[in-house]
Design an enzyme around this catalytic site. Sequence first.
Site, PDB file in Angstrom:
ATOM      1  N   SER A 191       0.860  -1.192   0.000  1.00 17.69           N
ATOM      2  CA  SER A 191       0.000   0.000   0.000  1.00 17.69           C
ATOM      3  C   SER A 191       0.894   1.239   0.000  1.00 17.69           C
ATOM      4  CB  SER A 191      -0.862   0.005   1.270  1.00 17.69           C
ATOM      5  OG  SER A 191      -1.414   1.290   1.491  1.00 17.69           O
ATOM      6  N   TYR A 250      -1.858  -0.761  10.242  1.00 19.39           N
ATOM      7  CA  TYR A 250      -1.948  -1.035   8.800  1.00 19.39           C
ATOM      8  C   TYR A 250      -0.668  -0.623   8.061  1.00 19.39           C
ATOM      9  CZ  TYR A 250      -3.912  -1.119   4.084  1.00 19.39           C
ATOM     10  OH  TYR A 250      -4.141  -1.394   2.755  1.00 19.39           O
TER      11      TYR A 250
HETATM   12  N1  LIG Z   1      -8.935  -0.474  -0.765  1.00 19.39           N
HETATM   13  C1  LIG Z   1      -7.830   0.293  -0.770  1.00 19.39           C
HETATM   14  O1  LIG Z   1      -7.868   1.502  -0.908  1.00 19.39           O
HETATM   15  C2  LIG Z   1      -6.484  -0.363  -0.635  1.00 19.39           C
HETATM   16  C3  LIG Z   1      -5.355   0.451  -0.775  1.00 19.39           C
HETATM   17  C4  LIG Z   1      -4.089  -0.128  -0.670  1.00 19.39           C
HETATM   18  C5  LIG Z   1      -3.984  -1.487  -0.435  1.00 19.39           C
HETATM   19  N2  LIG Z   1      -5.104  -2.257  -0.307  1.00 19.39           N
HETATM   20  C6  LIG Z   1      -4.923  -3.677  -0.048  1.00 19.39           C
HETATM   21  O2  LIG Z   1      -5.545  -4.439  -1.039  1.00 19.39           O
HETATM   22  C7  LIG Z   1      -5.958  -5.694  -0.490  1.00 19.39           C
HETATM   23  C8  LIG Z   1      -7.430  -5.939  -0.793  1.00 19.39           C
HETATM   24  O3  LIG Z   1      -8.166  -4.871  -0.311  1.00 19.39           O
HETATM   25  P1  LIG Z   1      -9.683  -4.617  -0.718  1.00 19.39           P
HETATM   26  O4  LIG Z   1      -9.884  -3.158  -0.671  1.00 19.39           O
HETATM   27  O5  LIG Z   1     -10.047  -5.391  -1.926  1.00 19.39           O
HETATM   28  O6  LIG Z   1     -10.393  -5.183   0.580  1.00 19.39           O
HETATM   29  P2  LIG Z   1     -11.610  -6.169   0.757  1.00 19.39           P
HETATM   30  O7  LIG Z   1     -11.974  -6.054   2.197  1.00 19.39           O
HETATM   31  O8  LIG Z   1     -12.637  -5.951  -0.295  1.00 19.39           O
HETATM   32  O9  LIG Z   1     -10.903  -7.575   0.496  1.00 19.39           O
HETATM   33  C9  LIG Z   1     -10.041  -8.176   1.388  1.00 19.39           C
HETATM   34  C10 LIG Z   1     -10.396  -9.649   1.422  1.00 19.39           C
HETATM   35  O10 LIG Z   1      -9.467 -10.327   2.268  1.00 19.39           O
HETATM   36  C11 LIG Z   1     -10.206 -11.277   3.009  1.00 19.39           C
HETATM   37  N3  LIG Z   1      -9.478 -11.649   4.212  1.00 19.39           N
HETATM   38  C12 LIG Z   1      -9.175 -10.889   5.296  1.00 19.39           C
HETATM   39  N4  LIG Z   1      -8.545 -11.628   6.210  1.00 19.39           N
HETATM   40  C13 LIG Z   1      -8.440 -12.891   5.708  1.00 19.39           C
HETATM   41  C14 LIG Z   1      -7.899 -14.106   6.174  1.00 19.39           C
HETATM   42  N5  LIG Z   1      -7.334 -14.214   7.394  1.00 19.39           N
HETATM   43  N6  LIG Z   1      -7.942 -15.206   5.383  1.00 19.39           N
HETATM   44  C15 LIG Z   1      -8.518 -15.130   4.164  1.00 19.39           C
HETATM   45  N7  LIG Z   1      -9.076 -14.007   3.658  1.00 19.39           N
HETATM   46  C16 LIG Z   1      -9.040 -12.905   4.436  1.00 19.39           C
HETATM   47  C17 LIG Z   1     -11.521 -10.572   3.318  1.00 19.39           C
HETATM   48  O11 LIG Z   1     -12.524 -11.482   3.701  1.00 19.39           O
HETATM   49  C18 LIG Z   1     -11.800  -9.899   1.990  1.00 19.39           C
HETATM   50  O12 LIG Z   1     -12.503 -10.757   1.117  1.00 19.39           O
HETATM   51  C19 LIG Z   1      -5.651  -5.627   1.001  1.00 19.39           C
HETATM   52  O13 LIG Z   1      -4.416  -6.247   1.263  1.00 19.39           O
HETATM   53  C20 LIG Z   1      -5.540  -4.144   1.248  1.00 19.39           C
HETATM   54  O14 LIG Z   1      -4.712  -3.845   2.345  1.00 19.39           O
HETATM   55  C21 LIG Z   1      -6.357  -1.723  -0.405  1.00 19.39           C
END
Ligand SMILES: NC(=O)c1ccc[n+]([C@@H]2O[C@H](COP(=O)([O-])OP(=O)(O)OC[C@H]3O[C@@H](n4cnc5c(N)ncnc54)[C@H](O)[C@@H]3O)[C@@H](O)[C@H]2O)c1
Length: 263
Positions: free
Chosen positions: A154, A168
């Site tokens: 991120s 985070y």
């Molecule tokens: N949304 C943003 O702005 C953003 C920005 C930078 C990085 N990210 C990263 O991108 C990735 C996905 O984010 P997103 O926005 O799609 O979030 P999201 O919440 O839509 O998806 C995350 C998924 O991970 C799953 N998850 C969490 N813990 C778990 C575990 N222990 N075992 C299996 N599955 C698990 C959740 O159930 C969910 O389906 C994450 O790593 C997040 O940190 C997101």
Amino acid sequence: MEQNVNLDAVKKMFDLTGKVAIVTGGAGALGEALALGLASYGADVVVTGRTVKTLEPVVNKIQGLGRKALAVSCDATKEESVEAMFKTVVDKFGTVDILVTVAGMAKRAPAEDFPIDDWQAVMDANVRGTFLCCKHAGKIFKEKKAGKIITISSVRAFAGHPGGYAAYGVSKGAINLLTKQLSTEWAKYHINVNAIAPCIFWTPLTQEVLDNAELYKIFMSRIPLGRAAVTQDFIGAAVYLASPASDFVTGQVLYVDGGSTAG
Ligand SMILES: NC(=O)c1ccc[n+]([C@@H]2O[C@H](COP(=O)([O-])OP(=O)(O)OC[C@H]3O[C@@H](n4cnc5c(N)ncnc54)[C@H](O)[C@@H]3O)[C@@H](O)[C@H]2O)c1
């Protein structure tokens, strides 16, 4: 020494036909986008998450692209669950070629009040979960002397932020170093390990920022390209890092962030 460019190989640089990819957190916004992106370039894709039911719509969409797809239940923080997931994939598909570790979570609080259980939950989901998936992919990739791992970092890994990211941001900083560590340990097995580091995009994970006018303003003011990302913005980076086009690239963090970390 003259070196001719092999144009046939160049034309297939981004082709993932015949590759088997695993996308953890496959029911999430980014997970689904990346799974569909890899499938669009020819990969068969396994999506994993804690609840198989939530993965089924993604499986249907991948199959709709003419690729094989499978949903496998896996809690990324539990080693026996991760091991069982890789075994299921190898039993069904014969191998694994690409791992994308998307599963993750976010919690924000002022550092001085951060509940330690929440802090630990973020570290477990983001760092422990990523490490366990990489560890077990690494065993398979070491044997076949090939493999592509893409971790998800991120922009919060790049610098501190006043918005309560003591868990985070730190967890994503750890992912950056884990990526570099694994890339150096496993280069001898021809395993490429790289990270994609997104800026903010609107998903359930970031809904609270979208809902908070003050925070929203701060976040937008930090993105030179003037908008939040959309999930499609990350597909090009994922296809590149999963494909032969990136065979000489390892240990890198690719910021797909609208310029946020440029200055
Ligand atoms: N949304 C943003 O702005 C953003 C920005 C930078 C990085 N990210 C990263 O991108 C990735 C996905 O984010 P997103 O926005 O799609 O979030 P999201 O919440 O839509 O998806 C995350 C998924 O991970 C799953 N998850 C969490 N813990 C778990 C575990 N222990 N075992 C299996 N599955 C698990 C959740 O159930 C969910 O389906 C994450 O790593 C997040 O940190 C997101």
